[in-house]
Scaffold this motif. Sequence first.
Motif, PDB file in Angstrom:
ATOM      1  N   ILE A 110       0.838  -1.204   0.000  1.00  0.00           N
ATOM      2  CA  ILE A 110       0.000   0.000   0.000  1.00  0.00           C
ATOM      3  C   ILE A 110       0.869   1.249   0.000  1.00  0.00           C
ATOM      4  O   ILE A 110       0.556   2.250  -0.665  1.00  0.00           O
ATOM      5  CB  ILE A 110      -0.968  -0.004   1.202  1.00  0.00           C
ATOM      6  N   GLU A 111       1.992   1.208   0.726  1.00  0.00           N
ATOM      7  CA  GLU A 111       2.909   2.343   0.703  1.00  0.00           C
ATOM      8  C   GLU A 111       3.490   2.561  -0.697  1.00  0.00           C
ATOM      9  O   GLU A 111       3.687   3.687  -1.136  1.00  0.00           O
ATOM     10  CB  GLU A 111       4.034   2.139   1.715  1.00  0.00           C
ATOM     11  N   ILE A 112       3.733   1.484  -1.399  1.00  0.00           N
ATOM     12  CA  ILE A 112       4.202   1.603  -2.786  1.00  0.00           C
ATOM     13  C   ILE A 112       3.135   2.259  -3.643  1.00  0.00           C
ATOM     14  O   ILE A 112       3.432   3.150  -4.456  1.00  0.00           O
ATOM     15  CB  ILE A 112       4.573   0.214  -3.337  1.00  0.00           C
ATOM     16  N   ILE A 113       1.894   1.855  -3.463  1.00  0.00           N
ATOM     17  CA  ILE A 113       0.808   2.449  -4.253  1.00  0.00           C
ATOM     18  C   ILE A 113       0.661   3.933  -3.948  1.00  0.00           C
ATOM     19  O   ILE A 113       0.462   4.758  -4.854  1.00  0.00           O
ATOM     20  CB  ILE A 113      -0.500   1.681  -4.003  1.00  0.00           C
ATOM     21  N   GLU A 114       0.794   4.310  -2.679  1.00  0.00           N
ATOM     22  CA  GLU A 114       0.719   5.738  -2.334  1.00  0.00           C
ATOM     23  C   GLU A 114       1.870   6.508  -2.974  1.00  0.00           C
ATOM     24  O   GLU A 114       1.698   7.643  -3.431  1.00  0.00           O
ATOM     25  CB  GLU A 114       0.721   5.891  -0.815  1.00  0.00           C
ATOM     26  N   ASN A 115       3.052   5.899  -3.028  1.00  0.00           N
ATOM     27  CA  ASN A 115       4.184   6.530  -3.694  1.00  0.00           C
ATOM     28  C   ASN A 115       3.901   6.702  -5.186  1.00  0.00           C
ATOM     29  O   ASN A 115       4.146   7.777  -5.766  1.00  0.00           O
ATOM     30  CB  ASN A 115       5.438   5.670  -3.481  1.00  0.00           C
ATOM     31  N   LEU A 116       3.356   5.663  -5.816  1.00  0.00           N
ATOM     32  CA  LEU A 116       3.044   5.736  -7.245  1.00  0.00           C
ATOM     33  C   LEU A 116       1.940   6.760  -7.526  1.00  0.00           C
ATOM     34  O   LEU A 116       1.926   7.400  -8.578  1.00  0.00           O
ATOM     35  CB  LEU A 116       2.628   4.356  -7.748  1.00  0.00           C
ATOM     36  N   LYS A 117       1.025   6.924  -6.582  1.00  0.00           N
ATOM     37  CA  LYS A 117      -0.011   7.948  -6.758  1.00  0.00           C
ATOM     38  C   LYS A 117       0.599   9.339  -6.724  1.00  0.00           C
ATOM     39  O   LYS A 117       0.228  10.221  -7.522  1.00  0.00           O
ATOM     40  CB  LYS A 117      -1.074   7.816  -5.655  1.00  0.00           C
ATOM     41  N   GLN A 118       1.549   9.562  -5.826  1.00  0.00           N
ATOM     42  CA  GLN A 118       2.215  10.867  -5.760  1.00  0.00           C
ATOM     43  C   GLN A 118       2.942  11.190  -7.057  1.00  0.00           C
ATOM     44  O   GLN A 118       3.022  12.342  -7.467  1.00  0.00           O
ATOM     45  CB  GLN A 118       3.207  10.897  -4.596  1.00  0.00           C
ATOM     46  N   GLN A 119       3.460  10.148  -7.717  1.00  0.00           N
ATOM     47  CA  GLN A 119       4.190  10.361  -8.965  1.00  0.00           C
ATOM     48  C   GLN A 119       3.279  10.389 -10.191  1.00  0.00           C
ATOM     49  O   GLN A 119       3.749  10.636 -11.295  1.00  0.00           O
ATOM     50  CB  GLN A 119       5.231   9.251  -9.145  1.00  0.00           C
ATOM     51  N   GLY A 120       1.994  10.099 -10.007  1.00  0.00           N
ATOM     52  CA  GLY A 120       1.051  10.169 -11.120  1.00  0.00           C
ATOM     53  C   GLY A 120       0.893   8.883 -11.907  1.00  0.00           C
ATOM     54  O   GLY A 120       0.208   8.873 -12.935  1.00  0.00           O
ATOM     55  N   PHE A 121       1.485   7.781 -11.445  1.00  0.00           N
ATOM     56  CA  PHE A 121       1.348   6.512 -12.160  1.00  0.00           C
ATOM     57  C   PHE A 121       0.038   5.802 -11.817  1.00  0.00           C
ATOM     58  O   PHE A 121      -0.432   4.973 -12.589  1.00  0.00           O
ATOM     59  CB  PHE A 121       2.525   5.578 -11.831  1.00  0.00           C
ATOM     60  N   VAL A 122      -0.529   6.100 -10.655  1.00  0.00           N
ATOM     61  CA  VAL A 122      -1.758   5.467 -10.181  1.00  0.00           C
ATOM     62  C   VAL A 122      -2.745   6.565  -9.819  1.00  0.00           C
ATOM     63  O   VAL A 122      -2.362   7.605  -9.267  1.00  0.00           O
ATOM     64  CB  VAL A 122      -1.470   4.573  -8.949  1.00  0.00           C
ATOM     65  N   THR A 123      -4.024   6.347 -10.150  1.00  0.00           N
ATOM     66  CA  THR A 123      -5.080   7.293  -9.781  1.00  0.00           C
ATOM     67  C   THR A 123      -6.130   6.560  -8.953  1.00  0.00           C
ATOM     68  O   THR A 123      -6.074   5.335  -8.784  1.00  0.00           O
ATOM     69  CB  THR A 123      -5.754   7.892 -11.025  1.00  0.00           C
TER      70      THR A 123
END
Length: 481
Positions: A110-123
């Motif tokens: 989940i921390e990885i997903i939050e990181n990817l959201k900050q970078q714009g890879f995940v919405t």
Amino acid sequence: MNTKYSDLIGQTYEFPQSEFTTKEDTLTFHGIPLEQLAVQYGTPLKFTYLPKISENINRAKDWFNKAMTDLNYKGTYQYCYCTKSSHFSHILQEALKNDIHLETSSAFDIEIIENLKQQGFVTNDTYVICNGFKRERYIDNITRLLNNGHHNCIPIIDNYEELDLLTDGIKDTFKVGIRIASEEEPKFEFYTSRLGIGYKNIVPFYEQQIKNNDQVELKMLHFFINTGIRDNAYYWNELMKCLKVYIRLKKACPSLDSLNIGGGFPTKNSLAFEFDYEYMVYEIVNQIKLACDEAEVAVPHIFTEFGSFTVGESGGAIYEVLYQKQQNDREKWNMINSSFITTLPDTWAINKRFIMLPINRWNDEYERVLLGGLTCDSDDYYNSEQHMNAIYLPKFKKDKPLYIGFFNTGAYQESIGGFGGLQHCLIPHPKHLLLQRDEQGELQVSVFKEQQTAAQLLDILGYERQEQIKSIQEKEQEIAS
């Protein structure tokens, strides 16, 4: 007389193949000159050919979309990547270029997903399917993700207590799935999977814990078997049992509209590998449609969670043969400049086969050999007894370096091998205590190493640091206090 290694391969397999060919007497992989990499960068080395990830994702999408069109299937198809196969940032970023979704298995995902959201890879529109047995930290992280507006996060209920733990912390309504505890293959050591809820208990579980809970909406039934998708009686039997559960559950729960058939597409492990992916996809979609049409229920949206299939064929490893030991009349041991146990642990742990080919000297004469690693462990080897086929390589010569490659190694090997401190599924290594006694015999306890943190693992995996890791560290300090 045909005694060259190239003759052996040409007589045994259809060669060249789509990813493998030779230029003069050296091997290329997707057109990449591997000997040049070995000489320039040294060995042992590992590589990841990122375009293969996108290629395999889009192959699977095309198979499912074609089958659905041909069968007039009214549901949609969603491709999820199973992150435990490889958590590295470069893997996730490449995969997410292709409009896919993600499946997680532990808290740090989940921390990885939050990181990817900050970078714009995940919405927030990206499906996050949360599998696995959920301990407190995993529950907390799922709760945070949902409370921060990620409406397409779907926790998959794995045991009877998880639903109450989730509803305690989640503020608004949320979607869930239920995982079926499928029966294992007859030859397996155990009868039933340790994951999920039994076939007969799923509808009663829905009736008792979800039906009258206004906060929870059941959207997905999750099905997965350990041996993966195979064209055999066991797979089709388990799929049919799953469809019977889906139909019963759908009739009791109108909001249920998705069937997750998990993953398990095989990856190429031999030059003789054959698997009709397109046929399997067509038949899976067809069987789902036939069962639902007969029961007069709407067909489900289909989700898959392909991990090894996504990333496995992108990876490879190159070693150099250091020396040859003639141990007796029959055994020639080619010693590589690395260890199979540490760099390709599945060859040791589960006797997994990978494609193995020499990188250079294809025009030399060949010989039958065994391959040994550098460790003193007797199991650090790769040979014809552990793997079905004998190993043949160009003859060892002290004055002519011989490089060998193992291919399609991109799934699991880094995390199981402990790359930089990684652990399988990102389960952190536990706190380690040192116990001793003083002169009076009193027990003395000291902490040798604290449990790994999410920040440490994200750093190893190559995710952006600064604010994200600082935020994670602050959360971890709050939990500790």
